[in-house]
Design a protein around this motif. Sequence first.
Motif, mmCIF file in Angstrom:
data_model
loop_
_atom_site.group_PDB
_atom_site.id
_atom_site.type_symbol
_atom_site.label_atom_id
_atom_site.label_comp_id
_atom_site.label_asym_id
_atom_site.label_seq_id
_atom_site.Cartn_x
_atom_site.Cartn_y
_atom_site.Cartn_z
ATOM 1 N N LEU A 58 1.011 -1.284 -0.142
ATOM 2 C CA LEU A 58 0.042 -0.107 -0.105
ATOM 3 C C LEU A 58 0.799 1.379 -0.057
ATOM 4 O O LEU A 58 0.507 2.451 -0.587
ATOM 5 C CB LEU A 58 -0.922 -0.208 1.147
ATOM 6 N N LEU A 59 2.039 1.370 0.862
ATOM 7 C CA LEU A 59 2.679 2.276 0.752
ATOM 8 C C LEU A 59 3.497 2.604 -0.767
ATOM 9 O O LEU A 59 3.792 3.544 -1.103
ATOM 10 C CB LEU A 59 3.827 2.246 1.866
ATOM 11 N N ALA A 60 3.901 1.352 -1.215
ATOM 12 C CA ALA A 60 4.675 1.658 -2.495
ATOM 13 C C ALA A 60 3.620 2.004 -3.643
ATOM 14 O O ALA A 60 4.031 2.897 -4.526
ATOM 15 C CB ALA A 60 4.979 0.197 -2.849
ATOM 16 N N ASN A 61 2.274 1.589 -3.218
ATOM 17 C CA ASN A 61 1.459 2.310 -4.210
ATOM 18 C C ASN A 61 1.170 3.724 -4.519
ATOM 19 O O ASN A 61 0.822 4.698 -5.268
ATOM 20 C CB ASN A 61 -0.013 1.922 -3.891
ATOM 21 N N GLU A 62 1.682 4.476 -3.113
ATOM 22 C CA GLU A 62 1.820 5.871 -2.801
ATOM 23 C C GLU A 62 3.278 6.282 -3.287
ATOM 24 O O GLU A 62 3.704 7.365 -3.019
ATOM 25 C CB GLU A 62 1.498 6.182 -1.420
ATOM 26 N N GLY A 63 3.870 5.450 -3.808
ATOM 27 C CA GLY A 63 5.565 5.658 -4.222
ATOM 28 C C GLY A 63 6.374 5.956 -2.863
ATOM 29 O O GLY A 63 7.450 6.647 -2.850
ATOM 30 N N ILE A 64 6.056 5.113 -1.811
ATOM 31 C CA ILE A 64 6.591 5.510 -0.467
ATOM 32 C C ILE A 64 7.347 3.960 -0.148
ATOM 33 O O ILE A 64 6.649 3.014 -0.394
ATOM 34 C CB ILE A 64 6.003 5.761 0.618
ATOM 35 N N HIS A 65 8.478 3.991 0.249
ATOM 36 C CA HIS A 65 9.257 2.705 0.783
ATOM 37 C C HIS A 65 9.661 2.844 2.268
ATOM 38 O O HIS A 65 10.714 3.771 2.576
ATOM 39 C CB HIS A 65 10.283 2.350 -0.304
ATOM 40 N N CYS A 115 6.879 8.375 7.257
ATOM 41 C CA CYS A 115 7.329 7.931 5.845
ATOM 42 C C CYS A 115 6.727 8.629 4.920
ATOM 43 O O CYS A 115 7.447 8.993 3.818
ATOM 44 C CB CYS A 115 6.997 6.411 5.688
ATOM 45 N N LEU A 116 5.514 9.026 4.939
ATOM 46 C CA LEU A 116 4.850 9.794 4.131
ATOM 47 C C LEU A 116 5.351 11.365 3.695
ATOM 48 O O LEU A 116 5.660 11.752 2.732
ATOM 49 C CB LEU A 116 3.482 9.799 3.998
ATOM 50 N N MET A 117 5.766 11.680 5.027
ATOM 51 C CA MET A 117 6.242 13.316 5.291
ATOM 52 C C MET A 117 7.704 13.101 4.372
ATOM 53 O O MET A 117 8.135 13.870 3.946
ATOM 54 C CB MET A 117 6.370 13.458 6.702
ATOM 55 N N GLN A 118 8.440 12.170 4.947
ATOM 56 C CA GLN A 118 9.924 11.985 4.615
ATOM 57 C C GLN A 118 9.834 11.717 2.982
ATOM 58 O O GLN A 118 10.921 12.144 2.355
ATOM 59 C CB GLN A 118 10.473 10.726 5.162
ATOM 60 N N GLY A 119 8.793 10.983 2.423
ATOM 61 C CA GLY A 119 8.930 10.838 1.021
ATOM 62 C C GLY A 119 8.242 11.998 0.120
ATOM 63 O O GLY A 119 7.970 12.076 -0.978
ATOM 64 N N GLY A 120 8.214 13.174 0.988
ATOM 65 C CA GLY A 120 7.703 14.435 0.220
ATOM 66 C C GLY A 120 6.086 14.621 0.137
ATOM 67 O O GLY A 120 5.835 15.501 -0.726
ATOM 68 N N LYS A 121 5.299 13.889 0.490
ATOM 69 C CA LYS A 121 4.017 13.934 0.435
ATOM 70 C C LYS A 121 3.711 15.311 1.295
ATOM 71 O O LYS A 121 4.048 15.824 2.393
ATOM 72 C CB LYS A 121 3.355 12.986 1.125
ATOM 73 N N SER A 122 2.354 16.252 0.660
ATOM 74 C CA SER A 122 1.849 17.357 1.255
ATOM 75 C C SER A 122 0.983 16.839 2.299
ATOM 76 O O SER A 122 0.691 15.794 2.607
ATOM 77 C CB SER A 122 1.146 17.894 0.379
ATOM 78 N N ILE A 123 0.903 17.812 3.066
ATOM 79 C CA ILE A 123 -0.006 17.537 4.404
ATOM 80 C C ILE A 123 -1.282 17.128 4.061
ATOM 81 O O ILE A 123 -2.101 16.325 4.342
ATOM 82 C CB ILE A 123 -0.131 18.982 5.259
ATOM 83 N N ASP A 124 -1.812 17.550 2.754
ATOM 84 C CA ASP A 124 -3.119 17.200 2.157
ATOM 85 C C ASP A 124 -3.098 15.948 1.716
ATOM 86 O O ASP A 124 -4.145 14.965 1.983
ATOM 87 C CB ASP A 124 -3.671 18.113 1.305
ATOM 88 N N GLU A 125 -2.223 15.536 1.238
ATOM 89 C CA GLU A 125 -1.849 13.954 0.680
ATOM 90 C C GLU A 125 -1.694 12.874 1.901
ATOM 91 O O GLU A 125 -2.593 11.909 1.628
ATOM 92 C CB GLU A 125 -0.735 13.651 -0.070
ATOM 93 N N ILE A 126 -1.042 13.297 2.829
ATOM 94 C CA ILE A 126 -1.121 12.428 3.980
ATOM 95 C C ILE A 126 -2.287 12.612 4.915
ATOM 96 O O ILE A 126 -2.740 11.395 5.035
ATOM 97 C CB ILE A 126 -0.013 13.170 4.958
ATOM 98 N N LYS A 127 -3.103 13.441 4.992
ATOM 99 C CA LYS A 127 -4.257 13.682 5.598
ATOM 100 C C LYS A 127 -5.505 12.746 4.791
ATOM 101 O O LYS A 127 -6.180 12.108 5.519
ATOM 102 C CB LYS A 127 -4.735 15.059 5.752
ATOM 103 N N SER A 128 -5.296 12.569 3.547
ATOM 104 C CA SER A 128 -6.299 11.757 2.728
ATOM 105 C C SER A 128 -6.089 10.294 3.332
ATOM 106 O O SER A 128 -6.919 9.498 2.850
ATOM 107 C CB SER A 128 -5.995 11.957 1.423
ATOM 108 N N LEU A 129 -4.983 9.931 3.323
ATOM 109 C CA LEU A 129 -4.496 8.616 3.981
ATOM 110 C C LEU A 129 -4.901 8.155 5.398
ATOM 111 O O LEU A 129 -5.009 6.945 5.898
ATOM 112 C CB LEU A 129 -2.872 8.294 3.668
ATOM 113 N N VAL A 130 -5.353 9.209 6.336
ATOM 114 C CA VAL A 130 -5.577 9.107 7.631
ATOM 115 C C VAL A 130 -6.720 7.979 7.940
ATOM 116 O O VAL A 130 -6.626 7.081 8.547
ATOM 117 C CB VAL A 130 -5.993 10.237 8.427
#
Length: 315
Positions: A58-65, A115-130
Amino acid sequence: MDNQVHNMTLLLCFVYEAESLGLPLIPPYMCEDSDHVVEFEHGMNYAVAGATTLSSQLLANEGIHNLVTNASFEVQLKWFKQSLPSICGVASDCRNKIGHSLILVGEIGGNDYYCLMQGGKSIDEIKSLVPLVVKTIVSTINELIGIGAQTLVVPGVLPLGCSADHLTIAQGSKNEEYDPTTSCLIWLNQLAEYHNQLLQKELNHIRELHSDVNIIYADYYNATMQIYRFPYKYGFINESLKTCCGGGGPFNYNSTALCGDKYATVCDEPYTYVNWDGVHFTEAAYKVIFEGLFHGPYTTPAFKSLCPLSSHVRI
């Protein structure tokens, strides 16, 4: 089941409680020198450093490892189920054993957001996965209830905006993005609060469906924020956001020179600091959190109302 690099708060709180009651520490399920730990007389710890709620896929689907571990919450639950035959034998015995056990479900979620933050995701992108993170936690709780769990402690996430590792990643944020009282990042703490609000809403729904099950919400966020709001009250006279052990930088946190590295330094008086290494608290801070959770107002329902013995224990 538990996670962490990011935060062993309640796990360490249980350590304090166990020690005060004369109980042994909880052993890890996976050990470096063996495939499994089969002794279960006093419990088992399925925690993995750096583990996320969401699976690696699921994280890989978001481009996060997740470079720390692929042992997500799903994997830890799988280990728990696999260990049951060696713990209690037949299914009926297992259901009885689980029903008379206290199960700690987390703290989990903080590593996902890191991980999402470290991967450069915006706060809105992170919040959408909560909601997906919370849904995964709730699914695990329901599975545990399905196999007999009767008493579960479910922690919320910590104030992410006060954590030295998160603050280091977010360097360069505008002045108005920091809380004037605590100097924590407002938007990161709002993310943590959003997660906790969704989680509590889902826990209330589980309570309605399973009125015979004790679901204890552990409010890590506010148990910790009391320290950041009033550090001097608890004896933390050094900077509350700066680590005692680290490799330099504004918060003495450096991902290339972590605590224990030859280039890292250690403060002389750890008991005057809140933060130990950027991702964990000092022992002194853990004791304050322990008191708030086990003897104070930061669990719902109050932990001492379900475990009266703990109300008579002090450290």
